[in-house]
Design a protein around this motif. Sequence first.
Motif, PDB file in Angstrom:
ATOM      1  N   LEU A  27     -44.857  55.336   5.379  1.00  0.00           N
ATOM      2  CA  LEU A  27     -43.601  55.190   6.124  1.00  0.00           C
ATOM      3  C   LEU A  27     -43.722  54.374   7.400  1.00  0.00           C
ATOM      4  N   SER A  28     -44.897  53.806   7.678  1.00  0.00           N
ATOM      5  CA  SER A  28     -45.096  52.972   8.862  1.00  0.00           C
ATOM      6  C   SER A  28     -45.700  51.642   8.444  1.00  0.00           C
ATOM      7  N   ASP A  29     -45.481  50.613   9.258  1.00  0.00           N
ATOM      8  CA  ASP A  29     -46.117  49.333   8.977  1.00  0.00           C
ATOM      9  C   ASP A  29     -47.587  49.399   9.382  1.00  0.00           C
ATOM     10  N   GLN A  30     -48.353  48.375   9.014  1.00  0.00           N
ATOM     11  CA  GLN A  30     -49.799  48.444   9.199  1.00  0.00           C
ATOM     12  C   GLN A  30     -50.214  48.466  10.668  1.00  0.00           C
ATOM     13  N   LEU A  34     -43.657  50.082  13.592  1.00  0.00           N
ATOM     14  CA  LEU A  34     -42.408  50.403  12.918  1.00  0.00           C
ATOM     15  C   LEU A  34     -42.601  51.676  12.101  1.00  0.00           C
ATOM     16  N   HIS A  35     -41.655  52.607  12.247  1.00  0.00           N
ATOM     17  CA  HIS A  35     -41.753  53.891  11.548  1.00  0.00           C
ATOM     18  C   HIS A  35     -40.410  54.202  10.897  1.00  0.00           C
ATOM     19  N   GLY A  36     -40.453  54.722   9.679  1.00  0.00           N
ATOM     20  CA  GLY A  36     -39.231  55.075   8.984  1.00  0.00           C
ATOM     21  C   GLY A  36     -39.322  56.459   8.367  1.00  0.00           C
ATOM     22  N   GLN A  37     -38.299  56.813   7.644  1.00  0.00           N
ATOM     23  CA  GLN A  37     -38.253  58.067   6.902  1.00  0.00           C
ATOM     24  C   GLN A  37     -37.802  57.745   5.479  1.00  0.00           C
ATOM     25  N   ALA A  38     -38.093  58.638   4.559  1.00  0.00           N
ATOM     26  CA  ALA A  38     -37.695  58.406   3.172  1.00  0.00           C
ATOM     27  C   ALA A  38     -37.392  59.726   2.487  1.00  0.00           C
ATOM     28  N   LEU A  39     -36.504  59.674   1.519  1.00  0.00           N
ATOM     29  CA  LEU A  39     -36.242  60.840   0.689  1.00  0.00           C
ATOM     30  C   LEU A  39     -37.510  61.220  -0.076  1.00  0.00           C
ATOM     31  N   GLY A  68     -46.186  47.466  -1.704  1.00  0.00           N
ATOM     32  CA  GLY A  68     -47.459  47.211  -2.365  1.00  0.00           C
ATOM     33  C   GLY A  68     -48.600  47.668  -1.484  1.00  0.00           C
ATOM     34  N   GLY A  69     -49.371  46.701  -0.960  1.00  0.00           N
ATOM     35  CA  GLY A  69     -50.495  47.044  -0.093  1.00  0.00           C
ATOM     36  C   GLY A  69     -50.095  47.390   1.324  1.00  0.00           C
ATOM     37  N   ASN A  70     -48.822  47.204   1.662  1.00  0.00           N
ATOM     38  CA  ASN A  70     -48.293  47.499   3.006  1.00  0.00           C
ATOM     39  C   ASN A  70     -49.060  46.747   4.084  1.00  0.00           C
ATOM     40  N   THR A  71     -49.388  45.481   3.810  1.00  0.00           N
ATOM     41  CA  THR A  71     -50.082  44.648   4.796  1.00  0.00           C
ATOM     42  C   THR A  71     -49.159  43.635   5.443  1.00  0.00           C
ATOM     43  N   GLY A  72     -47.874  43.658   5.100  1.00  0.00           N
ATOM     44  CA  GLY A  72     -46.933  42.702   5.676  1.00  0.00           C
ATOM     45  C   GLY A  72     -46.790  42.875   7.170  1.00  0.00           C
ATOM     46  N   LEU A  73     -46.373  41.807   7.828  1.00  0.00           N
ATOM     47  CA  LEU A  73     -46.311  41.787   9.293  1.00  0.00           C
ATOM     48  C   LEU A  73     -44.888  41.820   9.840  1.00  0.00           C
ATOM     49  N   MET A  74     -43.878  41.851   8.959  1.00  0.00           N
ATOM     50  CA  MET A  74     -42.493  41.811   9.417  1.00  0.00           C
ATOM     51  C   MET A  74     -41.707  43.074   9.072  1.00  0.00           C
ATOM     52  N   GLY A  75     -42.388  44.127   8.660  1.00  0.00           N
ATOM     53  CA  GLY A  75     -41.706  45.382   8.360  1.00  0.00           C
ATOM     54  C   GLY A  75     -40.894  45.370   7.092  1.00  0.00           C
ATOM     55  N   GLY A  76     -41.195  44.449   6.184  1.00  0.00           N
ATOM     56  CA  GLY A  76     -40.428  44.356   4.958  1.00  0.00           C
ATOM     57  C   GLY A  76     -40.618  45.519   4.010  1.00  0.00           C
ATOM     58  N   ALA A  77     -41.715  46.263   4.140  1.00  0.00           N
ATOM     59  CA  ALA A  77     -41.987  47.386   3.242  1.00  0.00           C
ATOM     60  C   ALA A  77     -41.806  48.734   3.925  1.00  0.00           C
ATOM     61  N   THR A  78     -41.209  48.748   5.117  1.00  0.00           N
ATOM     62  CA  THR A  78     -41.006  49.984   5.874  1.00  0.00           C
ATOM     63  C   THR A  78     -39.546  50.419   5.776  1.00  0.00           C
ATOM     64  N   PRO A  79     -39.264  51.649   5.371  1.00  0.00           N
ATOM     65  CA  PRO A  79     -37.875  52.102   5.289  1.00  0.00           C
ATOM     66  C   PRO A  79     -37.274  52.306   6.674  1.00  0.00           C
TER      67      PRO A  79
END
Length: 476
Positions: A27-30, A34-39, A68-79
Amino acid sequence: MSTLLDELRALLGAAHVLTGADAAGYLSDQHGRLHGQALAVVRPGDTIEVAQVVRLCRLHLTPIVPQGGNTGLMGGATPDGSGRAVVLWLGRLNRIRAIDVHNDTLTVEAGAVLATVQEAARNAGRLFALSLGSQGSCTIGGNLATNAGGTQVLRYGNARELVLGLEVVTAEGDIWDGLRGLRKDNTGYSLRDLYVGSEGTLGIITAATLKLHALPAAQQTALVAFADIASALAFLNAARAGFGAGLTAFELLSAPILGLVAQHVPEQSIALPLTQPWYALVELSDNQDQAHARHLFESVLARALESGIVSDAAIAESGQQHQALWRLRDEALGVAQKRDGGNIKHDVSVPISRIPEFLAHTEQALHARFPGVRVLPFGHLGDGNLHYNVSHALPGQAADIFAVEEDIHAIVHDSVHAHGGSISAEHGIGQTKRDLLPRYKSEVELALMRRLKAAFDPLGLLNPAKILSPIERPLP
């Protein structure tokens, strides 16, 4: 009445539907900014299960965030923080499906780690040319979703140029099988090129047919020093003319960024004294043999030294020295910046011919507004992609620089735009740069992007609020 969580557990098994503390690591970027929440975090095991998850989420109008690997730098994989979304982790889709050495293709699932794909290609006597610092953990699906770049774009192109076909789960939960290993296919719109770089907002990439190349017979690598940035560009032109397609990498390094390595990573050899303002890591890949590569490399370098374009050079004399030079670029730079207290990062591209003007103008503008800040540029000079980082003036002042981060971003990005460049060269938009797009994209471009999003994802459930801001995404 069953809930979405009940249905997901029935589909995937309870072990692959994570909630609460079990889901926290997704739920966080690398970088932990950035931190999110998810169902829930769901972990399907194949493409059919991905499609079934998408159908269930669509039925319940639940957003989906592919990861995927959650290595992105723009928060694209963070809810986001709402807790409504399902994070769809693709790490279990990690199989190499096929290698065709006659067609020079490799078909692989989206969750395969990049280094694993590189190794599979090498074992077949081929090269998969995408090369990134995070290749030990990033995944092919994420590489394609962000159109990743890296250090060999100069010769082989970025991710878009290295993929021939895709398998994609659409927003409706249908499966598009476009895994054709064709270099020519002129049968309508290029759907592949729409999905590559779309960051999971148009569909979910589940597999890809990748383009392979011949393994180079020999390589030559050197660290080269320049008296000014104009000389670095002159040598880039000389290397292109002398090496032709063999010029694989031309990585620009500024003296200040190398100074951080000398200060904070003393165990890392730099190979040259830091007496010049600019350096470059240059690599030639040759299809003949080591003797031919060495002769060609030394000939081009000798002419540049004689003409004064190059001030000094250190050629790697062994595989160990070659690896040390690439560790300097791929590992030591990041470690040194982190130990220095961090900095404000920019991934930008500018036409190569305008890089000297851009560098001079931007540094002048930054120092006029924030005297004493340190500019730490480096990057892929051969394709115009710079990592233009700005750091605090003195050790211990790191917090001060982040207090004015948005102002620094504006100065750098405005200068990039004024010099005909892009505010994102290889890292994508995600959520971090989402709200900047209206400042640098025309309304025509944004309108076309919104229409694509509406056509491919009419309910707006695929990675919402990424690339396009919430007010611009289509309404259900």
